[in-house]
Design a protein around this motif. Structure first.
Motif, short mmCIF file in Angstrom:
data_model
loop_
_atom_site.label_atom_id
_atom_site.label_comp_id
_atom_site.label_asym_id
_atom_site.label_seq_id
_atom_site.Cartn_x
_atom_site.Cartn_y
_atom_site.Cartn_z
N LEU A 1 6.29 7.20 5.42
CA LEU A 1 6.29 7.02 6.87
C LEU A 1 5.19 6.04 7.24
CD1 LEU A 1 7.76 8.24 9.40
CD2 LEU A 1 5.78 9.75 9.63
N ARG A 2 5.54 5.05 8.07
CA ARG A 2 4.58 4.06 8.54
C ARG A 2 4.99 3.65 9.95
NH1 ARG A 2 -0.42 2.00 7.35
NH2 ARG A 2 0.09 2.01 5.12
N ARG A 3 4.06 3.73 10.89
CA ARG A 3 4.33 3.38 12.28
C ARG A 3 5.51 4.17 12.84
NH1 ARG A 3 3.33 -3.19 11.52
NH2 ARG A 3 1.06 -3.09 11.60
N GLY A 4 5.64 5.39 12.37
CA GLY A 4 6.66 6.30 12.89
C GLY A 4 8.05 6.10 12.35
N VAL A 5 8.22 5.17 11.40
CA VAL A 5 9.54 4.95 10.80
C VAL A 5 9.41 4.98 9.28
CG1 VAL A 5 10.37 3.59 12.76
CG2 VAL A 5 9.28 2.43 10.83
N ALA A 6 10.55 5.03 8.60
CA ALA A 6 10.54 5.04 7.14
C ALA A 6 9.85 3.79 6.61
CB ALA A 6 11.97 5.11 6.61
N THR A 7 9.07 3.97 5.55
CA THR A 7 8.40 2.83 4.94
C THR A 7 9.43 1.89 4.30
OG1 THR A 7 8.00 4.25 3.02
CG2 THR A 7 6.18 3.93 4.54
N ASN A 8 8.97 0.69 4.00
CA ASN A 8 9.89 -0.35 3.56
C ASN A 8 10.63 0.03 2.29
OD1 ASN A 8 10.78 -3.11 2.45
ND2 ASN A 8 9.92 -3.65 4.43
N HIS A 9 9.94 0.66 1.34
CA HIS A 9 10.62 1.00 0.08
C HIS A 9 11.60 2.15 0.24
CE1 HIS A 9 7.21 3.87 -0.08
NE2 HIS A 9 8.03 4.62 -0.78
N ILE A 10 11.37 3.01 1.24
CA ILE A 10 12.35 4.06 1.54
C ILE A 10 13.62 3.44 2.12
CG2 ILE A 10 12.83 6.07 2.98
CD1 ILE A 10 10.94 6.71 0.69
N LYS A 11 13.45 2.43 2.93
CA LYS A 11 14.58 1.77 3.59
C LYS A 11 15.32 0.81 2.66
CE LYS A 11 16.79 0.30 7.42
NZ LYS A 11 17.63 1.15 8.29
N PHE A 12 14.58 0.05 1.86
CA PHE A 12 15.20 -1.03 1.09
C PHE A 12 15.06 -0.88 -0.43
CE2 PHE A 12 14.31 -2.87 5.25
CZ PHE A 12 15.49 -3.53 5.54
N GLY A 13 14.32 0.11 -0.89
CA GLY A 13 14.07 0.26 -2.31
C GLY A 13 12.77 -0.41 -2.71
N ALA A 14 12.17 0.09 -3.79
CA ALA A 14 10.85 -0.39 -4.20
C ALA A 14 10.86 -1.87 -4.59
CB ALA A 14 10.31 0.46 -5.34
N ASP B 1 0.83 -1.21 0.00
CA ASP B 1 0.00 0.00 0.00
C ASP B 1 0.86 1.26 0.00
OD1 ASP B 1 -2.61 1.17 0.04
OD2 ASP B 1 -2.34 1.64 2.15
N ASP B 2 2.02 1.18 0.62
CA ASP B 2 2.91 2.35 0.74
C ASP B 2 3.77 2.59 -0.50
OD1 ASP B 2 2.05 2.92 3.32
OD2 ASP B 2 3.64 1.73 4.27
N LEU B 3 3.84 1.63 -1.41
CA LEU B 3 4.75 1.72 -2.56
C LEU B 3 4.48 2.94 -3.43
CD1 LEU B 3 4.85 -2.03 -3.66
CD2 LEU B 3 6.80 -0.69 -2.84
N PRO B 4 5.49 3.42 -4.14
CA PRO B 4 5.30 4.60 -5.02
C PRO B 4 4.16 4.42 -6.01
CG PRO B 4 7.63 4.13 -4.76
CD PRO B 4 6.91 3.00 -4.10
N ALA B 5 3.95 3.20 -6.50
CA ALA B 5 2.88 2.96 -7.47
C ALA B 5 1.50 2.97 -6.83
CB ALA B 5 3.11 1.62 -8.17
N MET B 6 1.44 2.93 -5.50
CA MET B 6 0.16 2.94 -4.80
C MET B 6 -0.02 4.29 -4.09
SD MET B 6 -1.23 -0.11 -5.42
CE MET B 6 -2.23 -0.68 -4.06
N ASP B 7 0.15 4.31 -2.76
CA ASP B 7 -0.07 5.56 -2.02
C ASP B 7 1.19 6.42 -1.90
OD1 ASP B 7 -2.70 4.97 -1.71
OD2 ASP B 7 -2.58 4.42 0.41
N ASN B 8 2.35 5.83 -2.21
CA ASN B 8 3.62 6.56 -2.19
C ASN B 8 3.85 7.25 -0.85
OD1 ASN B 8 6.05 7.43 -3.27
ND2 ASN B 8 5.19 9.30 -4.12
N ASP B 9 3.75 6.46 0.23
CA ASP B 9 3.99 7.00 1.57
C ASP B 9 5.43 6.75 1.98
OD1 ASP B 9 1.58 8.19 2.57
OD2 ASP B 9 0.69 6.20 2.64
#
Length: 299
Positions: A100-113, A90-98
């Motif tokens: 921040l999730r649960r107060g930390v960087a979203t997974n794709h920000i941390k590890f790449g899409a 849901d957080d991915l750039p192709a979806m909601d492009n968020d």
């Protein structure tokens, strides 16, 4: 019927959230071979969260006086794996492009899409592996797999997500919005209660009332989420707020305003509690633990 106390819910969380977290932590030790993939999967699973869905499953079992087994805990925790996959995607750039999730960087920000997509794929698949390997009767394992497949798939959560995307910049009616939310958010909460019914061998009559509670609770959960997007801060939620209006998404505040949304939320909560009241009369069981979950909504 008592409506259940916040203290009762907090006690239940204090007892079982660590057990759920311990079960989930096992995936980093024995379930994933590739190191970076394992880190990406564990990153989002261990980022926090209420563990609401597995807690609902365990609450049904506790209401039916089940001594919880390791197999039941594993099956309940499998739902959290699948829920986490849905958040990553849901957080991915192709979806909601968020970001921040649960107060930390979203997974794709941390590890790449790319790796985030694979982490979600891994969690989705692992959820069904856990259900298939949990120490439960074979008929229960099959029923759980079938139930989660329907709830998470193209007749449930995925359909709701697709409708959400395709409905941007279009005004839905209140019944259309309710259907969208029943699929997008409500389907997994429905399954959470259904899983407890399956493992607790609840009768058809009582299961119907529990699932009515689940459906009303799931709708209330999404209405409340819509409301918080308007009224809460990023710091309070651990994710960006005011995004729904910016992206022209259909929400309850958008249709009813804040005051109207609060009124509708209370109506739905009352419907959830009414289903539990009927269950109490039919089953002669104490349903206050399940009722206490409605304390989550602070109107």
């Amino acid at each position: 019927m008592t409506n259940g106390s916040l203290f009762e819910l907090q006690q239940f969380e204090t007892k079982y959230v660590p057990q759920i977290n311990g079960t989930l932590a096992a995936l980093t030790q024995q379930w994933v071979d590739q190191p970076i993939l394992r880190d990406a999967m564990a990153y989002s699973v261990n980022a926090g969260g209420k563990r609401l869905r597995p807690l609902l499953t365990l609450a049904v079992l506790t209401t039916y006086q089940q001594a919880l087994s390791d197999g039941q805990l594993m099956a309940a925790s499998a739902l959290e794996l699948l829920h986490t996959y849905s958040l990553i995607h849901d957080d991915l750039p192709a979806m909601d492009n968020d970001d921040l999730r649960r107060g930390v960087a979203t997974n794709h920000i941390k590890f790449g899409a790319g790796m985030a997509t694979l982490a979600g794929d891994g969690l989705l698949t692992l959820a069904f592996q856990w259900l298939s390997e949990a120490e439960l009767p074979g008929a229960q394992r099959l029923a759980l797999i079938q139930g989660l497949s329907q709830a998470a798939g193209p007749a449930g959560m995925v359909a709701g997500q697709a409708q959400d995307i395709s409905s941007e910049h279009q005004q839905l009616t209140l019944p259309q919005l309710a259907k969208l939310h029943r699929q997008k958010t409500g389907a997994l909460l429905h399954y959470a209660v259904q899983a407890g019914c399956i493992m607790g061998e609840v009768s058809d009559e009582e299961q119907a009332l529990l699932l009515e509670f689940a459906d009303q609770f799931g709708l209330a959960y999404q209405i409340y989420d819509d409301l918080l997007d308007v009224t809460a801060t990023t710091e309070q939620l651990g994710k960006k707020t005011h995004k729904d209006a910016q992206e022209a998404k259909n929400t309850y505040p958008g249709l009813l305003g804040v005051a109207g949304t609060k009124t509708r939320l209370q109506q739905v909560i009352n419907a959830a509690l009414s289903a539990l009241s009927q269950l109490e009369q039919v089953s002669q069981r104490d349903v206050s633990l399940l009722a206490s979950f409605c304390r989550y909504f602070k109107i």
